[in-house]
Design a protein around this motif. Structure first.
Motif, short mmCIF file in Angstrom:
data_model
loop_
_atom_site.label_atom_id
_atom_site.label_comp_id
_atom_site.label_asym_id
_atom_site.label_seq_id
_atom_site.Cartn_x
_atom_site.Cartn_y
_atom_site.Cartn_z
N UNK A 142 0.79 -1.14 -0.10
CA UNK A 142 -0.03 0.14 -0.03
C UNK A 142 0.97 1.16 0.01
N UNK A 143 2.07 1.28 0.84
CA UNK A 143 2.85 2.52 0.90
C UNK A 143 3.78 2.69 -0.31
N UNK A 144 4.13 1.48 -1.08
CA UNK A 144 5.23 1.61 -1.93
C UNK A 144 4.63 1.40 -3.49
N UNK A 145 3.51 1.26 -3.61
CA UNK A 145 3.23 0.96 -5.10
C UNK A 145 1.64 1.64 -5.47
N UNK A 146 1.60 2.97 -5.30
CA UNK A 146 0.46 3.57 -5.45
C UNK A 146 -0.31 3.50 -6.86
N UNK A 147 0.54 3.28 -7.87
CA UNK A 147 -0.10 3.09 -9.24
C UNK A 147 -0.56 1.86 -9.43
#
Length: 74
Positions: free
Chosen positions: A44-49
């Protein structure tokens, strides 16, 4: 002669997101909800795309939270 359709290429960042999701699901399968939650949080924190993957991650993270709440305290 027919042209071959191009093979879909998954970029490296998308593959990292998928790998993180798979680690979380494996942890859930082992009932290691704390580890699964950590992986979901990282996703959730590292891959917003990665919107589709994040939607699933949020749902499964909620499952982890409920399982951890039901766990007896020692």
């Amino acid at each position: 002669m027919t042209a071959k359709k191009p093979t879909p290429v998954v970029d490296r960042r998308s593959q990292q997101a998928i790998d993180t999701f798979e680690k979380a699901m494996k942890a859930m399968g082992k009932h290691d909800y704390e580890r699964a939650r950590e992986h979901f949080d990282a996703l959730l924190a590292g891959f917003p795309e990665e919107r589709d993957l994040l939607e699933r991650a949020r749902s499964y993270r909620a499952v982890c939270e409920r399982a951890l709440e039901k766990r007896p305290a020692f």
